[in-house]
Design a protein around this motif. Sequence first.
Motif, PDB file in Angstrom:
ATOM      1  N   GLU A 333     -20.308 -36.845  27.701  1.00 45.58           N
ATOM      2  CA  GLU A 333     -19.862 -38.190  27.344  1.00 45.58           C
ATOM      3  C   GLU A 333     -18.443 -38.167  26.792  1.00 45.58           C
ATOM      4  O   GLU A 333     -17.638 -39.039  27.111  1.00 45.58           O
ATOM      5  CB  GLU A 333     -20.816 -38.793  26.314  1.00 45.58           C
ATOM      6  N   ILE A 336     -15.975 -37.775  29.619  1.00 49.39           N
ATOM      7  CA  ILE A 336     -15.810 -39.034  30.351  1.00 49.39           C
ATOM      8  C   ILE A 336     -14.927 -39.982  29.552  1.00 49.39           C
ATOM      9  O   ILE A 336     -14.003 -40.604  30.081  1.00 49.39           O
ATOM     10  CB  ILE A 336     -17.187 -39.671  30.644  1.00 49.39           C
ATOM     11  N   GLU A 337     -15.207 -40.022  28.240  1.00 52.44           N
ATOM     12  CA  GLU A 337     -14.431 -40.893  27.345  1.00 52.44           C
ATOM     13  C   GLU A 337     -12.954 -40.497  27.374  1.00 52.44           C
ATOM     14  O   GLU A 337     -12.072 -41.333  27.504  1.00 52.44           O
ATOM     15  CB  GLU A 337     -15.009 -40.760  25.932  1.00 52.44           C
ATOM     16  N   GLN A 338     -12.717 -39.169  27.294  1.00 53.67           N
ATOM     17  CA  GLN A 338     -11.339 -38.681  27.297  1.00 53.67           C
ATOM     18  C   GLN A 338     -10.645 -39.009  28.612  1.00 53.67           C
ATOM     19  O   GLN A 338      -9.485 -39.386  28.638  1.00 53.67           O
ATOM     20  CB  GLN A 338     -11.320 -37.165  27.079  1.00 53.67           C
ATOM     21  N   GLU A 339     -11.415 -38.855  29.679  1.00 52.48           N
ATOM     22  CA  GLU A 339     -10.862 -39.117  31.004  1.00 52.48           C
ATOM     23  C   GLU A 339     -10.448 -40.585  31.102  1.00 52.48           C
ATOM     24  O   GLU A 339      -9.383 -40.917  31.608  1.00 52.48           O
ATOM     25  CB  GLU A 339     -11.915 -38.773  32.063  1.00 52.48           C
ATOM     26  N   LYS A 340     -11.317 -41.467  30.576  1.00 51.83           N
ATOM     27  CA  LYS A 340     -11.016 -42.900  30.562  1.00 51.83           C
ATOM     28  C   LYS A 340      -9.732 -43.145  29.791  1.00 51.83           C
ATOM     29  O   LYS A 340      -8.844 -43.858  30.252  1.00 51.83           O
ATOM     30  CB  LYS A 340     -12.156 -43.661  29.867  1.00 51.83           C
ATOM     31  N   LEU A 341      -9.666 -42.537  28.604  1.00 52.60           N
ATOM     32  CA  LEU A 341      -8.496 -42.737  27.759  1.00 52.60           C
ATOM     33  C   LEU A 341      -7.244 -42.230  28.454  1.00 52.60           C
ATOM     34  O   LEU A 341      -6.185 -42.828  28.372  1.00 52.60           O
ATOM     35  CB  LEU A 341      -8.673 -42.000  26.428  1.00 52.60           C
ATOM     36  N   ARG A 342      -7.415 -41.099  29.153  1.00 52.73           N
ATOM     37  CA  ARG A 342      -6.277 -40.488  29.816  1.00 52.73           C
ATOM     38  C   ARG A 342      -5.725 -41.417  30.898  1.00 52.73           C
ATOM     39  O   ARG A 342      -4.528 -41.684  30.959  1.00 52.73           O
ATOM     40  CB  ARG A 342      -6.674 -39.145  30.423  1.00 52.73           C
ATOM     41  N   SER A 343      -6.626 -41.956  31.745  1.00 52.61           N
ATOM     42  CA  SER A 343      -6.119 -42.819  32.813  1.00 52.61           C
ATOM     43  C   SER A 343      -5.566 -44.105  32.228  1.00 52.61           C
ATOM     44  O   SER A 343      -4.594 -44.659  32.724  1.00 52.61           O
ATOM     45  CB  SER A 343      -7.176 -43.098  33.870  1.00 52.61           C
ATOM     46  N   LEU A 344      -6.203 -44.552  31.134  1.00 51.25           N
ATOM     47  CA  LEU A 344      -5.690 -45.735  30.453  1.00 51.25           C
ATOM     48  C   LEU A 344      -4.278 -45.447  29.940  1.00 51.25           C
ATOM     49  O   LEU A 344      -3.366 -46.263  30.084  1.00 51.25           O
ATOM     50  CB  LEU A 344      -6.614 -46.092  29.285  1.00 51.25           C
TER      51      LEU A 344
END
Lengths: 580, 119
Positions: A333, A336-344
């Motif tokens: 999780e 996934i959260e980090q990945e979201k933040l990264r693309s954001l």
Amino acid sequence: MDLIEALSKIVEISHSNIEIDSRLNGILKLIERNINGSEAHIYILDQDNRLTLRYSSRRSPLSILLSPHRPLLGEGIVGSIAQKRETQFFTIQNVPKRLGFLLLGDLDKVILPYRRFAFLPISDESKCYGILMVLSSYGSSFTEAEKRLLKIAAKELMGLIKLAELYTDSSKRITELMTLSEIGKVLISNRDFTSMLRDIALIVAKTLSAEFVHITMKEKNGEKPPRSVTFGEITKDQEEEVKKIEELVMKETRHQSIPFMNDHVIYSYPVISKGQIIGVISACKMRQRAPFSGQDEFYILDTISHYLSSGFENIILRTELKDILEELNSAQERIIEQEKLRSLGEMTANIAHEIKNPLLVIGGFAKRLAKKLDLRPQERRYLNIILREVGRLEGILNDVLTYAKDIPFKRTVLNITDVISEIVNLFRSDPLWEKVDIEEDYERDIPPVYCDPEQMKQVFINILVNAYEAMEGEGKIGIRVFKKEIQAKTYVAVSIADTGGGIDPLIVDNIFNPFFTTKEKGTGLGLSISNKIVLGHKGKIEVQNRFGIGATFIIYLPAYEDSTSSSQNGKIREGGREER
Amino acid sequence: MKKPFILVVDDEENVRLLFKEELEDEGFSVDLAENGYEAIEKVKGNDYDLVVLDIKMPGIDGIRTLSEIKALRKNLPVILCSAYSEYKQDLTSWISEDYVVKSADTSELKQKIKNILGL
């Protein structure tokens, strides 16, 4: 009642359908009735090799005095008869003083009325089950008929006791199996550990009719205090006692028992897993005088503790597995959260970059207006507001764009031999390199390196082209890949040796400086950029110069260990960026 | 004394215009290029004293343009000028003489140009 009648009655009782205890008591009553002034008693040999006075035709001062004492095998007449398995008859003249017992209170006084004494082993060829003791206050000695009666009675008693033991054994076994199956159900119930322990304590207490059952389980690694559950009423004092005995069990790794509150006993058994005590199970109950259930009434604790050992092993494994799974899930999780933040973050950076130019134009020209125009104070205030707000926006955008500085290193874990050999093949197929003899010597089992293959190719090409130019297109280049330990760290080294006459010692110190070149058309950037690239990989380039012969460039790159250790002290952000 | 001759390279017309006017106010001669190719061509044909170079441009970007310019004239000072707050990660960028974060306030850029030109 004559002898024959008495004998047939004994056999009849012995083979009747009534309870075994009643049959035993019936036979004793028959003996009492058929031998004048007599009383009959049965001692049972318990598993601890002590004899217990368990059946009596009647309570007499003697039986009351004898019953608390449990003679050992061999002790007194009772003990020695049980040991020798020989019948003995005594008269008042030859009976051993105090029946061979040492110090048994008023024994002398209570023996005084008796005239005849009979001791018969209740035994078969293999085993002694107990003693039949008959004492009479009439007559001087037993008649032959009486002796026969007693012998037959002892034989019948033996049969009955054997039967009783068999019966007890099988009922024991049934209880055991039922208990284990109930515990088994609890163990696979997949509930939390503490409620499982509570249920097990309840089952054990029920099986043993124990006052209380106490289970203590060590926490793994001894991090936390052990957890314990109790079923039944337990006072503070009792708990202290239990703790003491449990500590003893843990220390000595074997079961222990202590007498408790006069007629109670606490039994404690270790629960052992892989040779280590992982817990203790204790039970407290009244010491029973019920048939054939002497001290081994706790036998089941032993079986249960063994069963629990393997059961708990599974539970502990399962709990650990559950913990690991949960950890894995939360890690996933987080990723996934980090990945979201990264693309954001990337998206934000792109937008910020696009906003910045128009903002710069707005602010820049507003500033020029402020400089050029002769403005009234009111208008100048407006312009200042515009400029201030532009400045504020620029500040925000600068913060955002700091995160966008991570210019991608396309780093991967790879074998450097693959990179260098690809470059070598490229040059070999080049007709300009026809007269260059490239020798390759790659060590086997080279550890991988974490690097950007494109950048490393750049480095190798720079050095190879330099070598080519130094040799003016003709000569020998030796390329080696090998492992080297430098200050306890493993490096992968690529050495490129040419026969281009080496570097003038006067300039060798300058070769990595930017804009330094000896070539007419060179920028002087090749080696300096190569050096930067290698330094960026936490490696280094070494030059071995043999002026007049040739130069050897050795590129050292740190061997890849694992992702965590390589990112610890790196200035360069790694991980997650490779694929951009 | 001849005015210092500066080439400003940026893909946005209004940015070019702003920089041109701001730098001309400082007493520089300013030439403009709107992409890397044009910049390289202009460097070949002109004797600039300094280049102000944007990084993010369509076609060849500022970093590649920088290498090309340095290959042509390694002593021609280049100031990289970009919206990014930092651009140290790119290994080639360090061969420029300086780096300025684009801002409506051009005083930093002007100061750095003067420093490099020894003014």
